[in-house]
Design a protein around this motif. Sequence first.
Motif, mmCIF file in Angstrom:
data_model
loop_
_atom_site.group_PDB
_atom_site.id
_atom_site.type_symbol
_atom_site.label_atom_id
_atom_site.label_comp_id
_atom_site.label_asym_id
_atom_site.label_seq_id
_atom_site.Cartn_x
_atom_site.Cartn_y
_atom_site.Cartn_z
ATOM 1 N N ASP A 143 6.034 -14.942 -10.296
ATOM 2 C CA ASP A 143 7.100 -15.275 -9.368
ATOM 3 C C ASP A 143 7.722 -14.025 -8.777
ATOM 4 N N LEU A 144 8.000 -13.075 -9.672
ATOM 5 C CA LEU A 144 8.632 -11.831 -9.257
ATOM 6 C C LEU A 144 7.707 -11.054 -8.335
ATOM 7 N N LEU B 241 6.177 -1.510 1.238
ATOM 8 C CA LEU B 241 6.793 -0.809 2.367
ATOM 9 C C LEU B 241 7.470 0.481 1.923
ATOM 10 N N TYR C 242 23.655 -5.168 0.201
ATOM 11 C CA TYR C 242 22.717 -6.104 -0.426
ATOM 12 C C TYR C 242 23.246 -6.589 -1.767
ATOM 13 N N ALA D 252 22.310 -0.558 0.361
ATOM 14 C CA ALA D 252 22.147 -1.089 -0.992
ATOM 15 C C ALA D 252 23.420 -1.808 -1.427
ATOM 16 N N ARG E 134 5.388 -12.149 -6.433
ATOM 17 C CA ARG E 134 5.279 -12.797 -5.126
ATOM 18 C C ARG E 134 6.405 -12.385 -4.200
ATOM 19 N N SER E 135 7.607 -12.167 -4.777
ATOM 20 C CA SER E 135 8.707 -11.834 -3.865
ATOM 21 C C SER E 135 8.912 -10.337 -3.705
ATOM 22 N N ILE E 136 8.323 -9.506 -4.577
ATOM 23 C CA ILE E 136 8.615 -8.084 -4.367
ATOM 24 C C ILE E 136 7.421 -7.265 -3.897
ATOM 25 N N TRP E 137 6.241 -7.878 -3.753
ATOM 26 C CA TRP E 137 5.108 -7.008 -3.406
ATOM 27 C C TRP E 137 5.277 -6.345 -2.050
ATOM 28 N N LEU E 138 5.806 -7.088 -1.085
ATOM 29 C CA LEU E 138 5.944 -6.511 0.259
ATOM 30 C C LEU E 138 6.998 -5.388 0.325
ATOM 31 N N PRO E 139 8.225 -5.643 -0.212
ATOM 32 C CA PRO E 139 9.194 -4.535 -0.211
ATOM 33 C C PRO E 139 8.656 -3.292 -0.922
#
Lengths: 276, 256
Positions: free
Chosen positions: A13-14, A24, A237, A234, A16-21
């Motif tokens: 789950d984690l 980058l 956020y 930061a 899936r949501s953090i691979w892109l950030p």
Amino acid sequence: MFVRYVVVDIVVDLLRSIWLPVCLVLLWLYASSGSTSVYFPPLAEIFATLVREIVHGDLGRHLLLSLSNLAVGMAFAIVFGVACGLVIGRAETWRRIWSPTLNFLRAVPPAAIVPIIIIALGVGAAPKIFVIALGSFWPILLNTIDGVRGTSPALIETARAYRIPAFLFVFRVALPAALPQIMAGIRVALAVGLVLMVISEFFGADAGIGFYITDASTRFAIQETWAGTLLVGAMGYVLSSLFLQLERRLLFWYFQEDGQASSKRKGRRNKVGGGQ
Amino acid sequence: MGEGFRLFIWQGVAILFVVAIWALGNVTGLIDVAILPPVQIVGYQIIAVLARPEFAAAMGHTVFDALRGLLIGSILAIPAGILIGMFPAVERATRMLIDFGRSFPVIALLPILVLLFGATSEMKVVAIAIACFFPVLIQTISGARRLDPTIVDTIRSYRIPAHLRFFKVLLPAAGPYISTGLRIATTVSILVSVGVEIVSLTPGIGREISLARSYNETATAFAYIFFSGLLGVLLTFLWDRLEARLLGWHLRSTAE
């Protein structure tokens, strides 16, 4: 066995949501690593500057000062915004009479008042708190009015039929019923407050995160400028994530209702304006 | 002389009430004239400022740059939003970035933008475009995600090609949401435009406010503030009219 599956689930789950950030940030690190451009220093150096400035420098103090201004300003805005909203929202004619005035005052860019207040009242904390409170006041007020208006008439009639005293009515009926909308207003106000916090420190300030950024940029200290800017990002956020958590906690009953609540929620989301 | 007229009168009374409190504050000295100049002087300046040659130019700069930024921001945000909304995996992967972007106070980017572009109108447009991008993106994503399951199934069973699905189904379905996003972004564009002008002294109303204040002409500054507020009201009003025309079908279908 079961525990292992749960752990794997959480990890997937984690990911899936953090691979892109993560990708980058790595890309930025890699692309800027050999950068000789004055304006785009290597990200690794910016991070190093950030850590050094927080640990050895004044950045931590600046940040705390800004945050305390934001907190006090927001507190004033919430108290006055909710109180006025509860009064104005109760009577429909009262609301309609005030709506042109309120719509105009809301449309005034809060940043426009900053130079006047800051130059007139000086560089202390009070003018900054005033500006933050004033700008954050309008979204909270207007959302509270909407929230009170949206309270189901049956609820109000019931309270009246049982002759609930005014004090109890406000704190046990009107306030909880309008709370989802009030929280949406505070969320917008938080974004407005953050912007005003930064702008108010751009003008004749000698401390605060906004001062730190402009001061660094006028000294042409690009790394410090980037470090301060990333820290503000930061901070924004973290603050909005924390607020979202708080909202979920406070409004668990609201998010649990299904069916009609989801359409209500849609309406609530769409009502709120942007920050900036 | 119906109900509407009486309401109108009372709305005028409410405005007069605020002005009266202002005047009372000035007379009794409770309000510092350095913060809020006497109401009659501000009133006079509101008229006088119209005759100034820089007034129309400042208004034009603010509105034109705000609209340019809005246009660039939304042209990028709408297709991106629909694409993100179409694929749940992409939505998951970009959520953190979007949350970061939406909670970032764009004004804090200003020192860096000024270093990169100089204190120019282009820099202002970039700041406005960044600020407008996120509300439109977020609304478009939720619009594209909330597609009726029957529509999804229909598209699938008729094997509607991707480009038709994008232009004929997703875009109209997300229309009401995009419209909400654009409305928020319109307000944001003016706010950011004025904010950037105040801080960086790029041409526009914000610069006039800053300059008037530094020449100690607080009343003139308030006159400009008045017009910046009026601009916001006017744009919201125009947007409501446009929305009613473009999305009449949606408003009619949800009115029942």
